[in-house]
Design an enzyme around this catalytic site. Sequence first.
Site, PDB file in Angstrom:
ATOM      1  N   ASP A 350       0.874  -1.184   0.000  1.00 38.92           N
ATOM      2  CA  ASP A 350       0.000   0.000   0.000  1.00 38.92           C
ATOM      3  C   ASP A 350       0.905   1.226   0.000  1.00 38.92           C
ATOM      4  O   ASP A 350       1.863   1.297   0.771  1.00 38.92           O
ATOM      5  CB  ASP A 350      -0.877  -0.016   1.264  1.00 38.92           C
ATOM      6  CG  ASP A 350      -2.002   1.001   1.215  1.00 38.92           C
ATOM      7  OD1 ASP A 350      -1.727   2.180   0.929  1.00 38.92           O
ATOM      8  OD2 ASP A 350      -3.156   0.625   1.478  1.00 38.92           O
ATOM      9  N   ASN A 407     -12.693  -3.020   3.455  1.00 42.21           N
ATOM     10  CA  ASN A 407     -13.762  -2.020   3.470  1.00 42.21           C
ATOM     11  C   ASN A 407     -14.761  -2.257   2.339  1.00 42.21           C
ATOM     12  O   ASN A 407     -14.376  -2.569   1.219  1.00 42.21           O
ATOM     13  CB  ASN A 407     -13.173  -0.618   3.311  1.00 42.21           C
ATOM     14  CG  ASN A 407     -12.317  -0.223   4.496  1.00 42.21           C
ATOM     15  OD1 ASN A 407     -12.733  -0.379   5.637  1.00 42.21           O
ATOM     16  ND2 ASN A 407     -11.120   0.275   4.241  1.00 42.21           N
ATOM     17  N   GLY A 411     -15.615   3.905   3.893  1.00 42.12           N
ATOM     18  CA  GLY A 411     -14.182   3.736   4.150  1.00 42.12           C
ATOM     19  C   GLY A 411     -13.420   3.205   2.953  1.00 42.12           C
ATOM     20  O   GLY A 411     -12.197   3.116   2.978  1.00 42.12           O
ATOM     21  N   GLN A 412     -14.145   2.849   1.889  1.00 36.42           N
ATOM     22  CA  GLN A 412     -13.493   2.278   0.710  1.00 36.42           C
ATOM     23  C   GLN A 412     -13.220   3.394  -0.296  1.00 36.42           C
ATOM     24  O   GLN A 412     -14.072   4.245  -0.542  1.00 36.42           O
ATOM     25  CB  GLN A 412     -14.416   1.226   0.079  1.00 36.42           C
ATOM     26  CG  GLN A 412     -13.788   0.487  -1.089  1.00 36.42           C
ATOM     27  CD  GLN A 412     -14.690  -0.620  -1.643  1.00 36.42           C
ATOM     28  OE1 GLN A 412     -15.820  -0.798  -1.189  1.00 36.42           O
ATOM     29  NE2 GLN A 412     -14.199  -1.344  -2.634  1.00 36.42           N
ATOM     30  N   SER A 413     -12.013   3.404  -0.846  1.00 38.85           N
ATOM     31  CA  SER A 413     -11.699   4.431  -1.846  1.00 38.85           C
ATOM     32  C   SER A 413     -11.458   3.824  -3.222  1.00 38.85           C
ATOM     33  O   SER A 413     -11.657   4.487  -4.228  1.00 38.85           O
ATOM     34  CB  SER A 413     -10.475   5.245  -1.414  1.00 38.85           C
ATOM     35  OG  SER A 413      -9.364   4.404  -1.251  1.00 38.85           O
ATOM     36  N   HIS A 418     -10.239  -5.418  -2.196  1.00 41.23           N
ATOM     37  CA  HIS A 418      -8.864  -5.602  -1.747  1.00 41.23           C
ATOM     38  C   HIS A 418      -8.854  -5.921  -0.255  1.00 41.23           C
ATOM     39  O   HIS A 418      -9.659  -5.397   0.512  1.00 41.23           O
ATOM     40  CB  HIS A 418      -8.002  -4.361  -2.035  1.00 41.23           C
ATOM     41  CG  HIS A 418      -8.641  -3.067  -1.636  1.00 41.23           C
ATOM     42  ND1 HIS A 418      -9.624  -2.457  -2.394  1.00 41.23           N
ATOM     43  CD2 HIS A 418      -8.444  -2.254  -0.570  1.00 41.23           C
ATOM     44  CE1 HIS A 418     -10.000  -1.335  -1.809  1.00 41.23           C
ATOM     45  NE2 HIS A 418      -9.308  -1.191  -0.694  1.00 41.23           N
ATOM     46  N   HIS A 420      -6.686  -5.626   3.064  1.00 39.17           N
ATOM     47  CA  HIS A 420      -5.536  -4.973   3.709  1.00 39.17           C
ATOM     48  C   HIS A 420      -4.917  -5.975   4.684  1.00 39.17           C
ATOM     49  O   HIS A 420      -5.644  -6.536   5.514  1.00 39.17           O
ATOM     50  CB  HIS A 420      -5.964  -3.763   4.536  1.00 39.17           C
ATOM     51  CG  HIS A 420      -6.586  -2.641   3.748  1.00 39.17           C
ATOM     52  ND1 HIS A 420      -5.897  -1.511   3.386  1.00 39.17           N
ATOM     53  CD2 HIS A 420      -7.846  -2.463   3.279  1.00 39.17           C
ATOM     54  CE1 HIS A 420      -6.705  -0.678   2.735  1.00 39.17           C
ATOM     55  NE2 HIS A 420      -7.894  -1.236   2.656  1.00 39.17           N
TER      56      HIS A 420
HETATM   57  P1  DGP Z   1      -9.587   1.438   0.858  1.00 42.53           P
HETATM   58  O1  DGP Z   1      -9.657   2.776   1.571  1.00 42.53           O
HETATM   59  O2  DGP Z   1     -10.004   0.291   1.738  1.00 42.53           O
HETATM   60  O3  DGP Z   1     -10.289   1.492  -0.455  1.00 42.53           O
HETATM   61  O4  DGP Z   1      -8.039   1.201   0.593  1.00 42.53           O
HETATM   62  C1  DGP Z   1      -7.378   1.600  -0.562  1.00 42.53           C
HETATM   63  C2  DGP Z   1      -5.916   1.589  -0.248  1.00 42.53           C
HETATM   64  O5  DGP Z   1      -5.211   1.541  -1.467  1.00 42.53           O
HETATM   65  C3  DGP Z   1      -5.429   2.817   0.487  1.00 42.53           C
HETATM   66  O6  DGP Z   1      -4.787   2.421   1.691  1.00 42.53           O
HETATM   67  C4  DGP Z   1      -4.439   3.489  -0.442  1.00 42.53           C
HETATM   68  C5  DGP Z   1      -4.099   2.396  -1.422  1.00 42.53           C
HETATM   69  N1  DGP Z   1      -3.903   2.821  -2.795  1.00 42.53           N
HETATM   70  C6  DGP Z   1      -4.747   3.560  -3.529  1.00 42.53           C
HETATM   71  N2  DGP Z   1      -4.241   3.738  -4.767  1.00 42.53           N
HETATM   72  C7  DGP Z   1      -3.056   3.080  -4.816  1.00 42.53           C
HETATM   73  C8  DGP Z   1      -2.072   2.901  -5.822  1.00 42.53           C
HETATM   74  O7  DGP Z   1      -2.177   3.375  -6.947  1.00 42.53           O
HETATM   75  N3  DGP Z   1      -0.962   2.183  -5.479  1.00 42.53           N
HETATM   76  C9  DGP Z   1      -0.797   1.623  -4.238  1.00 42.53           C
HETATM   77  N4  DGP Z   1       0.320   0.945  -4.005  1.00 42.53           N
HETATM   78  N5  DGP Z   1      -1.724   1.771  -3.252  1.00 42.53           N
HETATM   79  C10 DGP Z   1      -2.837   2.494  -3.553  1.00 42.53           C
END
Ligand code: DGP
Length: 455
Positions: A350, A407, A411-413, A418, A420
């Site tokens: 991440d 999430n 809380g999900q982006s 995925h 964590h």
């Molecule tokens: P969530 O909030 O549960 O959707 O987690 C998304 C996670 O993904 C957040 O911790 C940041 C990470 N993330 C988002 N975009 C990228 C990316 O392009 N590369 C990497 N390595 N991580 C990313």
Amino acid sequence: MTRLFAAGLAALMLAGFATPVDAEPRFAPIPQAVVADPARDPAHPADMAVFTVPTGGVRVNAMMYLASGDRPHPTMLMLHGFPGNETNIDLMQAVRRAGWNVMRINYRGSWGSPGKFSFAGSRADGEAALAFLRDPANVAKYRIDPSRIVVAGHSMGGFMAADAVAADPKAAGAILIDAWDIGKQKADLVDPTKRKAALEGLRENTPPLAGTSAELLAREIETTSAKLDLEALSARIADRPLLLIGAEHAGAPTTRKLAAAARQAQNSPKGTLTEAYMDTDHSFSDSRIALEAEVIRWLGQFDPASAKVGTPGIPLKAAYDETNPFARIIRGELPIFKVYEDDQVLAFMDYAPAEPGHVLVISKTSKARNLLEISPQDLSRLMAVAARVGQAQVDGLGVAGFTIVQNNGVGQSVPHLHIHVIPRVAGKPLMFVENAKGDPKEIEATAAKIRGAMK
Ligand code: DGP
């Protein structure tokens, strides 16, 4: 906790309500600043300034928590109570984490500030502190945004905050936390059956105060009660945003009276009244987090960034978006630090780790956006890899354990399912907040350790 919102007069008339609207959100969000430290700004780090403020022929002790960053900061003046045993420093720090400067003074004759303590003196000191924040030299020195100065006060400080805001038409708003309507104390002082207890109440608070006594303060209340009438002051500042917070086991009845006075006086659409009542005592002993959250949410009207609540989320149901970052990672369009890959599953670092070594595990073949859409077969492949990553974090990083977070919607982006896998340090809480991006070199080095430990 109950929350009441009363909009400004115009909005009330539009809505056709004569009384406040009970608009309690079922789950009020906790702003990130309440629970998480911001990233350090190396060029303009958060800092503390100590200085004195001229007032009434003396210079009273003062300090300011300076927010990080070089933009002009919204600024809150925090005025303490009588005598100010409850310092509310946690609230001041939380507001600073939210991006605000926060200044505090000790009134003349209190806590080592020179001079003799009195209510009139404290009023003048609060006003002088606000004038200090407006001084162009201080505006430049402390990066203050003079158009966004809010005055807050607890207990007697609530009175002083209302007084300072009434004296400065440019003050943006006021926060009165279980405020003391000092003038109303006269009724007890002139009642022979209550006078002794009222005097004792004053006396027990005088040790940190100089040049005064319970008798002198009682006389000041008796002879100047009209000037110490907080209901009248609340009405005067009802032309601006006002946050009233009452403690149910202490001053909530007073706060409700102040709210009624302010509501009746509302004469400007800018005069919004927000009330919150908490099931706690005068020091908010059981409600510190709730208090900080309430104040910071309210401050968000002056600076939306300060009330940020982390990732709000995305819809649970929607079409799969082929441009989301994880789809692009699977297509090799975005760089990653890979930890593991097979024909179906990819695990990578991440880029904004909640804890060093934070790994994301995704399916390369499923287009599930969340847990409601994935097949049990695909999920079991993901979880099997997540478990191996967790073991590798324990073995490769030497941590005591790991936590799985996944999430869905809130809380999900990223709209590609995925998992964590977050290394855990024993005793260190995990914050569910939006983390700052990590240093790629450190992430790469951690990835190598986890990769090396994968079995
Ligand atoms: P969530 O909030 O549960 O959707 O987690 C998304 C996670 O993904 C957040 O911790 C940041 C990470 N993330 C988002 N975009 C990228 C990316 O392009 N590369 C990497 N390595 N991580 C990313």
